[in-house]
Design a protein around this motif. Structure first.
Motif, mmCIF file in Angstrom:
data_model
loop_
_atom_site.group_PDB
_atom_site.id
_atom_site.type_symbol
_atom_site.label_atom_id
_atom_site.label_comp_id
_atom_site.label_asym_id
_atom_site.label_seq_id
_atom_site.Cartn_x
_atom_site.Cartn_y
_atom_site.Cartn_z
ATOM 1 N N LEU A 117 0.824 -1.205 0.000
ATOM 2 C CA LEU A 117 0.000 0.000 0.000
ATOM 3 C C LEU A 117 0.858 1.255 0.000
ATOM 4 O O LEU A 117 0.578 2.211 -0.732
ATOM 5 N N VAL A 181 -7.321 4.131 -4.597
ATOM 6 C CA VAL A 181 -7.935 3.411 -3.490
ATOM 7 C C VAL A 181 -8.656 2.186 -4.068
ATOM 8 O O VAL A 181 -9.627 2.321 -4.813
ATOM 9 N N ARG A 183 -10.347 -0.156 -2.479
ATOM 10 C CA ARG A 183 -11.639 -0.166 -1.790
ATOM 11 C C ARG A 183 -12.058 -1.521 -1.235
ATOM 12 O O ARG A 183 -13.012 -1.568 -0.465
ATOM 13 N N ASP A 184 -11.404 -2.604 -1.597
ATOM 14 C CA ASP A 184 -11.739 -3.899 -1.002
ATOM 15 C C ASP A 184 -10.453 -4.691 -0.786
ATOM 16 O O ASP A 184 -10.354 -5.859 -1.150
ATOM 17 N N TYR A 185 -9.488 -4.047 -0.170
ATOM 18 C CA TYR A 185 -8.156 -4.617 0.030
ATOM 19 C C TYR A 185 -8.140 -5.334 1.376
ATOM 20 O O TYR A 185 -7.929 -4.722 2.430
ATOM 21 N N PHE A 206 -10.829 -5.150 -7.500
ATOM 22 C CA PHE A 206 -10.510 -3.720 -7.402
ATOM 23 C C PHE A 206 -11.289 -2.901 -8.416
ATOM 24 O O PHE A 206 -10.942 -1.752 -8.688
ATOM 25 N N ALA A 209 -12.442 0.822 -7.729
ATOM 26 C CA ALA A 209 -11.407 1.753 -7.279
ATOM 27 C C ALA A 209 -11.791 3.203 -7.549
ATOM 28 O O ALA A 209 -12.465 3.526 -8.532
ATOM 29 N N ASP A 217 -7.713 2.112 2.314
ATOM 30 C CA ASP A 217 -7.337 0.720 2.078
ATOM 31 C C ASP A 217 -6.621 0.115 3.277
ATOM 32 O O ASP A 217 -6.687 -1.097 3.502
ATOM 33 N N SER A 220 -9.375 -1.104 5.291
ATOM 34 C CA SER A 220 -9.913 -2.334 4.699
ATOM 35 C C SER A 220 -9.098 -3.549 5.118
ATOM 36 O O SER A 220 -9.645 -4.625 5.399
#
Length: 328
Positions: A117, A181, A183-185, A206, A209, A217, A220
């Motif tokens: 990240l 981003v 968003r579902d990391y 992703f 994003a 993230d 997340s």
């Protein structure tokens, strides 16, 4: 999990004419996934049926991430009219199951995920819509739209919006510049793969994003809806991110605000998956989500939002209030 009618012709045109198409997985959306097996070759078929699903964002972000040196699945073929995409197969070793079997590796593997990240955040954001106040508010509103009616509460929705308006400016001020981003990391969307140049981590899911704040993230990952991340690991990984990425001093406050926003959103989404989509299994995650949300609300930066929750959602309407509806 029967392949769509167009699947056989699609994989044949892609050069996989003798392959078997085997069920692999679905997710919280209408997308479905199949493993395509042709001898020693493996690929994954994404079925993203239009008009409800659009695979183009996934393809665009996958190519952007790959171009930056991250391990996103290669796009092998696509038929946008049918919503079919053939992608690289990263195998079956998700971070979640790996850590269930190898809990002693938790700190080491999460460190790699945090460093990924930090690397992503050091680069210019992809060409994406902004993750802005309107999106934050729309997402946070899923809690009052879906969860509150499900537990029989009539709440002050205008005051809820106002409370978020009072805390979100800190997030807007604290980002030096927008980052990509995903968003579902989290542990179900990170694969362990044999790609040392990508920290051995393959990225999935992703397609939603946006360009936004780097804390999202990290939330997340460390406030995972589907697995318990020990508080000491979360604290250590926050410290690791600060050491590697050197974010602004108010990063922890932004992390708490976005944690509360994301957790409120997920409580609403998981309730909607039960009420609208007939998927009650997601209710089993709600006690964890409430625990995470309440931890975030304890941060001083969230005073107005914490006050709203205290006034509108009593303790007996949180955590396991919908437990009786969840499958055994």
């Amino acid at each position: 999990m029967i392949p769509p009618a167009a699947a056989a012709a699609f994989v044949e045109q892609a050069g996989w004419g003798h392959a078997a198409i085997l069920p692999l997985a679905g997710d919280a959306s209408l997308r479905r996934y199949f493993r395509v097996v042709d001898g020693a070759r493996r690929a994954v078929l994404m079925d993203a049926p239009p008009p409800q699903e659009d695979p183009r964002p996934f393809i665009a972000i996958a190519r952007h991430l790959a171009g930056e040196g991250f391990a996103a699945p290669a796009i092998l073929a696509s038929n946008l009219n049918e919503g079919l995409v053939l992608i690289e197969d990263f195998g079956d070793e998700r971070l979640k199951e790996y850590l269930e079997a190898q809990p002693q590796d938790e700190a080491a593997v999460y460190s790699r995920a945090v460093e990924l990240l930090a690397d992503l955040h050091s680069r210019p954001a992809a060409d994406l819509p902004a993750y802005d106040r309107a999106v934050y508010q729309r997402e946070a509103g899923l809690l009052t739209e879906w969860y509150c009616p499900a537990v029989g509460l009539t709440v002050d929705e205008a005051a809820y919006v106002a409370a978020w308006d009072a805390v979100l400016p800190l997030v807007e001020r604290s980002a030096r510049s927008p980052v990509t981003v995903l968003r579902d990391y989290h542990a179900e969307n990170i694969m362990l793969i044999d790609r040392p140049e990508a920290r051995g981590l393959g990225l999935l899911d992703f397609q939603d994003a946006l360009a936004g704040h780097p804390a999202y993230d990290l939330v997340s990952l460390l406030q995972d809806a589907r697995r318990d991340v020990p508080p000491e690991i979360e604290a250590a990984m926050l410290a690791h991110y600060r050491a590697v990425a050197k974010p602004p001093a108010d990063f922890d406050a932004a992390y708490a605000i976005l944690g509360a926003q994301r957790n409120a959103k997920i409580i609403g989404i998981f309730t909607r998956l039960w009420k609208r989509d007939g998927k009650p299994r997601y209710l089993s995650f709600l006690p964890r989500m409430w625990g995470l949300l309440e931890r975030d609300l304890a941060h001083p930066a969230l005073g107005p939002v914490a006050d709203w929750f205290a006034a509108n959602i009593p303790a007996d309407k949180r955590h396991d209030a919908l437990e009786g509806f969840a499958p055994a």
